[in-house]
Design an enzyme around this catalytic site. Structure first.
Site, PDB file in Angstrom:
ATOM      1  N   ARG A 185     -15.818   2.037  -3.254  1.00  0.00           N
ATOM      2  CA  ARG A 185     -16.317   0.857  -3.980  1.00  0.00           C
ATOM      3  C   ARG A 185     -17.811   0.994  -4.258  1.00  0.00           C
ATOM      4  NH1 ARG A 185     -12.908  -3.377  -0.119  1.00  0.00           N
ATOM      5  NH2 ARG A 185     -11.087  -3.470  -1.479  1.00  0.00           N
ATOM      6  N   HIS A 237     -15.166  -2.042   8.967  1.00  0.00           N
ATOM      7  CA  HIS A 237     -14.578  -2.481   7.694  1.00  0.00           C
ATOM      8  C   HIS A 237     -14.418  -4.005   7.770  1.00  0.00           C
ATOM      9  CE1 HIS A 237     -12.146  -2.518   4.123  1.00  0.00           C
ATOM     10  NE2 HIS A 237     -11.129  -3.053   4.776  1.00  0.00           N
ATOM     11  N   ILE A 248       0.851  -1.201   0.000  1.00  0.00           N
ATOM     12  CA  ILE A 248       0.000   0.000   0.000  1.00  0.00           C
ATOM     13  C   ILE A 248       0.886   1.251   0.000  1.00  0.00           C
ATOM     14  CG2 ILE A 248      -1.686   1.352   1.332  1.00  0.00           C
ATOM     15  CD1 ILE A 248      -2.845  -1.280   2.338  1.00  0.00           C
ATOM     16  N   ASP A 289     -14.410   1.243   1.165  1.00  0.00           N
ATOM     17  CA  ASP A 289     -15.763   0.689   0.980  1.00  0.00           C
ATOM     18  C   ASP A 289     -16.672   1.741   0.347  1.00  0.00           C
ATOM     19  OD1 ASP A 289     -15.088  -1.764   2.554  1.00  0.00           O
ATOM     20  OD2 ASP A 289     -14.833  -0.270   4.111  1.00  0.00           O
TER      21      ASP A 289
HETATM   22  N1  NAD Z   1      -8.804  -0.528   5.782  1.00  0.00           N
HETATM   23  C1  NAD Z   1      -8.697  -0.894   4.516  1.00  0.00           C
HETATM   24  O1  NAD Z   1      -9.559  -0.556   3.671  1.00  0.00           O
HETATM   25  C2  NAD Z   1      -7.528  -1.723   4.036  1.00  0.00           C
HETATM   26  C3  NAD Z   1      -7.345  -1.935   2.659  1.00  0.00           C
HETATM   27  C4  NAD Z   1      -6.286  -2.711   2.229  1.00  0.00           C
HETATM   28  C5  NAD Z   1      -5.404  -3.263   3.160  1.00  0.00           C
HETATM   29  N2  NAD Z   1      -5.588  -3.033   4.476  1.00  0.00           N
HETATM   30  C6  NAD Z   1      -4.653  -3.547   5.479  1.00  0.00           C
HETATM   31  O2  NAD Z   1      -3.462  -2.753   5.457  1.00  0.00           O
HETATM   32  C7  NAD Z   1      -2.382  -3.510   6.009  1.00  0.00           C
HETATM   33  C8  NAD Z   1      -1.151  -3.397   5.109  1.00  0.00           C
HETATM   34  O3  NAD Z   1      -1.404  -4.001   3.856  1.00  0.00           O
HETATM   35  P1  NAD Z   1      -0.230  -4.143   2.761  1.00  0.00           P
HETATM   36  O4  NAD Z   1      -0.856  -4.812   1.593  1.00  0.00           O
HETATM   37  O5  NAD Z   1       0.493  -2.860   2.574  1.00  0.00           O
HETATM   38  O6  NAD Z   1       0.712  -5.204   3.489  1.00  0.00           O
HETATM   39  P2  NAD Z   1       2.249  -5.510   3.205  1.00  0.00           P
HETATM   40  O7  NAD Z   1       2.549  -6.817   3.859  1.00  0.00           O
HETATM   41  O8  NAD Z   1       2.588  -5.340   1.767  1.00  0.00           O
HETATM   42  O9  NAD Z   1       2.980  -4.345   3.987  1.00  0.00           O
HETATM   43  C9  NAD Z   1       2.893  -4.236   5.377  1.00  0.00           C
HETATM   44  C10 NAD Z   1       4.189  -3.598   5.852  1.00  0.00           C
HETATM   45  O10 NAD Z   1       4.052  -3.349   7.243  1.00  0.00           O
HETATM   46  C11 NAD Z   1       5.300  -3.646   7.829  1.00  0.00           C
HETATM   47  N3  NAD Z   1       5.142  -3.854   9.263  1.00  0.00           N
HETATM   48  C12 NAD Z   1       4.789  -4.986   9.932  1.00  0.00           C
HETATM   49  N4  NAD Z   1       4.845  -4.773  11.258  1.00  0.00           N
HETATM   50  C13 NAD Z   1       5.190  -3.477  11.429  1.00  0.00           C
HETATM   51  C14 NAD Z   1       5.425  -2.670  12.567  1.00  0.00           C
HETATM   52  N5  NAD Z   1       5.294  -3.152  13.809  1.00  0.00           N
HETATM   53  N6  NAD Z   1       5.791  -1.390  12.364  1.00  0.00           N
HETATM   54  C15 NAD Z   1       5.951  -0.880  11.130  1.00  0.00           C
HETATM   55  N7  NAD Z   1       5.776  -1.610  10.014  1.00  0.00           N
HETATM   56  C16 NAD Z   1       5.395  -2.885  10.161  1.00  0.00           C
HETATM   57  C17 NAD Z   1       5.766  -4.897   7.085  1.00  0.00           C
HETATM   58  O11 NAD Z   1       7.169  -5.108   7.273  1.00  0.00           O
HETATM   59  C18 NAD Z   1       5.417  -4.513   5.657  1.00  0.00           C
HETATM   60  O12 NAD Z   1       6.461  -3.795   5.030  1.00  0.00           O
HETATM   61  C19 NAD Z   1      -2.936  -4.937   6.166  1.00  0.00           C
HETATM   62  O13 NAD Z   1      -3.332  -5.138   7.519  1.00  0.00           O
HETATM   63  C20 NAD Z   1      -4.152  -4.957   5.257  1.00  0.00           C
HETATM   64  O14 NAD Z   1      -5.078  -5.934   5.643  1.00  0.00           O
HETATM   65  C21 NAD Z   1      -6.634  -2.271   4.930  1.00  0.00           C
HETATM   66  O1  LMR Z   2      -9.867  -7.402   2.350  1.00  0.00           O
HETATM   67  C1  LMR Z   2      -8.768  -7.225   2.855  1.00  0.00           C
HETATM   68  O2  LMR Z   2      -8.249  -8.009   3.650  1.00  0.00           O
HETATM   69  C2  LMR Z   2      -7.967  -6.008   2.468  1.00  0.00           C
HETATM   70  C3  LMR Z   2      -8.776  -4.760   2.601  1.00  0.00           C
HETATM   71  O3  LMR Z   2      -9.358  -4.659   3.874  1.00  0.00           O
HETATM   72  C4  LMR Z   2      -9.820  -4.626   1.518  1.00  0.00           C
HETATM   73  O4  LMR Z   2     -10.986  -4.364   1.832  1.00  0.00           O
HETATM   74  O5  LMR Z   2      -9.465  -4.735   0.326  1.00  0.00           O
END
Ligand code: NAD
Ligand code: LMR
Length: 281
Positions: A162, A187, A16, A159
């Site tokens: 979307r 969420h 992200i 959301d």
């Molecule tokens: N709310 C939403 O709509 C939404 C949407 C998409 C993803 N997400 C969530 O966002 C989060 C990140 O997703 P991503 O695809 O970037 O994951 P990713 O695995 O590509 O990246 C996560 C990063 O966080 C780092 N990390 C882990 N522990 C950490 C800590 N204690 N301090 C700092 N950094 C740390 C990891 O090393 C990694 O680089 C996930 O929990 C995912 O489910 C939420």
């Molecule tokens: O669904 C997931 O786990 C990632 C994120 O929260 C999303 O809605 O795309």
């Protein structure tokens, strides 16, 4: 020009953040007149990857970026920050619900809530993206008692985007011609995307979404479940969770929080079970 804002992105070496840092750096969130210092936090094993991200950010030659701090140290990361994008957390894999991440991720938000409490500005705005986002936001706020609760929010903007885009695509109108979409609840797959008050500009008129779509059954069934299950559908297709759209939503969320929404008056985000945004953008 204004003083630079200090903007923290946690999980800065992840997928992200890779999109998010570019958008923030080029002014999509705080505007073209607002310089920023980017603070990039990740865990020690990711420092090598983070160096590569910093090389790329430098190579983007972004005029608004006045400095980049790259660290795994919480004090260095959180000191004096104005805004925190809390992305760093484990993503779910196929077959998991977001709540299955509680064990792995909650401790991150406790620790980082404490760091916010100790080191961040007291008016810092915090967006929790890492899942389960609502619970993590609640935990973060609990461990940062010196920062007002209303400065914490969980990301349900994805959301909302979307839902807005599904209605727009159904009607063949631009996304910007659909507004006042509401997401109720966390969420998670139990959220409720609500278009009861949504409006659509169509054929030169503003209509209620139900009147414009003319298919109540679609709006009450397929539309709702598509939004509820969209995250899982993306994981099934990409074998990775959403990233580009999540980064865009994080930018939209903070941009509207920071600057206010463009047109419609009421805009409220809660860290608890209700997340509302009435928005035309
Ligand atoms: N709310 C939403 O709509 C939404 C949407 C998409 C993803 N997400 C969530 O966002 C989060 C990140 O997703 P991503 O695809 O970037 O994951 P990713 O695995 O590509 O990246 C996560 C990063 O966080 C780092 N990390 C882990 N522990 C950490 C800590 N204690 N301090 C700092 N950094 C740390 C990891 O090393 C990694 O680089 C996930 O929990 C995912 O489910 C939420
Ligand atoms: O669904 C997931 O786990 C990632 C994120 O929260 C999303 O809605 O795309």
């Amino acid at each position: 020009m204004a003083e630079p804002l200090k903007v923290l992105v946690t999980g800065a070496a992840g997928q992200i953040a890779y999109s998010l840092l570019f958008s923030v750096g080029k002014g999509d969130v705080f505007g073209q007149d607002q310089p920023i210092i980017l603070v990039l936090l990740d865990i020690p094993p990711m420092m090598g990857v983070l160096e590569g991200v910093v090389m790329e950010l430098n190579d983007c030659s972004l005029p608004l970026v006045k400095g980049i701090i790259c660290t795994h140290d919480l004090e260095e990361a959180f000191t004096g920050i104005d805004v925190a994008f809390m992305v760093g957390a484990m993503p779910r894999r196929e077959g998991m619900e977001r709540k299955d991440l509680l064990k792995a991720n909650v401790k991150i938000f406790k620790q980082q809530g404490e760091a916010l409490d100790k080191f961040a500005k007291k008016d810092v705005k915090v967006l929790v993206v890492g899942n389960p986002a609502n619970t993590n936001a609640c935990i973060c706020a609990k461990y940062a008692p010196s920062i007002p609760k209303e400065n914490f929010s969980a990301m349900t903007r994805l959301d909302q985007n979307r839902a807005q885009s599904l209605v727009a695509n159904r009607l063949g109108v631009p996304n910007s011609d659909v507004w006042n979409v509401i997401i109720w609840g966390n969420h998670s797959s139990t959220q409720f995307p609500d278009v009861q008050h949504a409006k659509v500009k169509i054929g030169g008129e503003d209509k209620n979404a139900f009147e414009a779509v003319k298919d109540d059954s679609w709006l009450k069934n397929e539309f709702v479940s598509t939004v509820q299950k969209r995250g899982a559908a993306i994981i099934a297709a990409r074998k990775l969770s959403s990233a580009m759209s999540a980064a865009k939503a994080a930018c939209d969320h903070i941009r509207d929080w920071w600057n206010g929404t463009q047109e419609v008056g009421f805009n409220f985000q809660s860290i608890f079970s209700i997340n509302l945004i009435f928005l035309k953008n």
